[in-house]
Write a protein that holds these residues in place. Sequence first.
Motif, PDB file in Angstrom:
ATOM      1  N   LEU A  54       1.507   7.628  -6.122  1.00  0.00           N
ATOM      2  CA  LEU A  54       2.385   8.786  -6.270  1.00  0.00           C
ATOM      3  C   LEU A  54       1.868   9.903  -5.381  1.00  0.00           C
ATOM      4  O   LEU A  54       0.685  10.238  -5.427  1.00  0.00           O
ATOM      5  CB  LEU A  54       2.426   9.279  -7.712  1.00  0.00           C
ATOM      6  CG  LEU A  54       3.037   8.369  -8.754  1.00  0.00           C
ATOM      7  CD1 LEU A  54       3.074   9.082 -10.101  1.00  0.00           C
ATOM      8  CD2 LEU A  54       4.419   7.920  -8.368  1.00  0.00           C
ATOM      9  N   GLY A  57       4.675  13.164  -7.004  1.00  0.00           N
ATOM     10  CA  GLY A  57       5.696  12.595  -7.878  1.00  0.00           C
ATOM     11  C   GLY A  57       6.602  11.554  -7.251  1.00  0.00           C
ATOM     12  O   GLY A  57       7.465  11.011  -7.929  1.00  0.00           O
ATOM     13  N   GLU A  58       6.401  11.258  -5.985  1.00  0.00           N
ATOM     14  CA  GLU A  58       7.220  10.263  -5.300  1.00  0.00           C
ATOM     15  C   GLU A  58       6.377   9.025  -4.983  1.00  0.00           C
ATOM     16  O   GLU A  58       5.210   9.147  -4.598  1.00  0.00           O
ATOM     17  CB  GLU A  58       7.786  10.826  -3.989  1.00  0.00           C
ATOM     18  CG  GLU A  58       8.664  12.043  -4.161  1.00  0.00           C
ATOM     19  CD  GLU A  58       9.956  11.773  -4.904  1.00  0.00           C
ATOM     20  OE1 GLU A  58      10.481  10.643  -4.817  1.00  0.00           O
ATOM     21  OE2 GLU A  58      10.436  12.699  -5.582  1.00  0.00           O
ATOM     22  N   ALA A  59       6.971   7.852  -5.110  1.00  0.00           N
ATOM     23  CA  ALA A  59       6.282   6.615  -4.747  1.00  0.00           C
ATOM     24  C   ALA A  59       6.233   6.509  -3.223  1.00  0.00           C
ATOM     25  O   ALA A  59       7.261   6.636  -2.565  1.00  0.00           O
ATOM     26  CB  ALA A  59       7.013   5.414  -5.333  1.00  0.00           C
ATOM     27  N   SER A 113       5.420   2.557  -8.880  1.00  0.00           N
ATOM     28  CA  SER A 113       6.846   2.713  -8.579  1.00  0.00           C
ATOM     29  C   SER A 113       7.641   2.966  -9.851  1.00  0.00           C
ATOM     30  O   SER A 113       8.605   3.750  -9.850  1.00  0.00           O
ATOM     31  CB  SER A 113       7.387   1.469  -7.867  1.00  0.00           C
ATOM     32  OG  SER A 113       6.878   1.398  -6.560  1.00  0.00           O
ATOM     33  N   ALA A 116       7.193   6.622 -10.844  1.00  0.00           N
ATOM     34  CA  ALA A 116       8.025   7.479  -9.992  1.00  0.00           C
ATOM     35  C   ALA A 116       9.491   7.412 -10.428  1.00  0.00           C
ATOM     36  O   ALA A 116      10.167   8.449 -10.513  1.00  0.00           O
ATOM     37  CB  ALA A 116       7.881   7.077  -8.526  1.00  0.00           C
ATOM     38  N   HIS A 120      11.916  10.628 -12.588  1.00  0.00           N
ATOM     39  CA  HIS A 120      13.191  11.173 -12.131  1.00  0.00           C
ATOM     40  C   HIS A 120      14.383  10.700 -12.958  1.00  0.00           C
ATOM     41  O   HIS A 120      15.440  11.321 -12.917  1.00  0.00           O
ATOM     42  CB  HIS A 120      13.412  10.814 -10.655  1.00  0.00           C
ATOM     43  CG  HIS A 120      12.331  11.348  -9.776  1.00  0.00           C
ATOM     44  ND1 HIS A 120      12.177  12.683  -9.508  1.00  0.00           N
ATOM     45  CD2 HIS A 120      11.322  10.731  -9.129  1.00  0.00           C
ATOM     46  CE1 HIS A 120      11.135  12.866  -8.719  1.00  0.00           C
ATOM     47  NE2 HIS A 120      10.598  11.692  -8.485  1.00  0.00           N
TER      48      HIS A 120
END
Length: 164
Positions: A54, A57-59, A113, A116, A120
């Motif tokens: 991460l 907060g994003e893979a 993944s 992440a 969201h």
Amino acid sequence: MDNTVRISFKLNGVAKTRELRADLTLLRFLRDGLGYYGTKCGCEIGECGACTVLFNGEAVNACLVLAPQIDGANIWTIEGVAPDGRTLHPIQAAFLESDAVHCGFCSPGMVMSTIALLLHNNQPSEAEIKIALAGNLCRCTGYIQIIEAIKKAATNLDLEKFTR
């Protein structure tokens, strides 16, 4: 000419400052520079997802990120997922309960993944799960158990720590 840079970042919730080569990938920095071997080295060209971490907060595939790019960032690896390093996080437990871990090589990337995705969208459809996992290859499970694990894990999760 000096090819090193100084960066400050958070790794698994802990502030760190390091000096490193400017051309070092995040994958190599995590594994070789910091000893975080849970981030697996598969293809090193962004195709397998074994090195997924991460990044704010994003893979992301750690093999495709230059380590200096994490300056000021919040990075989470599989080592930071379990609450105390000993007890499984509910996502990890769901993977085990659903028999979604076979050889285990892809599991860290799959878990990252999943985090992440659930950060969201805490109630993803099966189609959304498949899209979120599109960058992660598994040669053992056929994905059915992994998808079931994610559906199981999606309920009542506290993922706040991954946003700090």
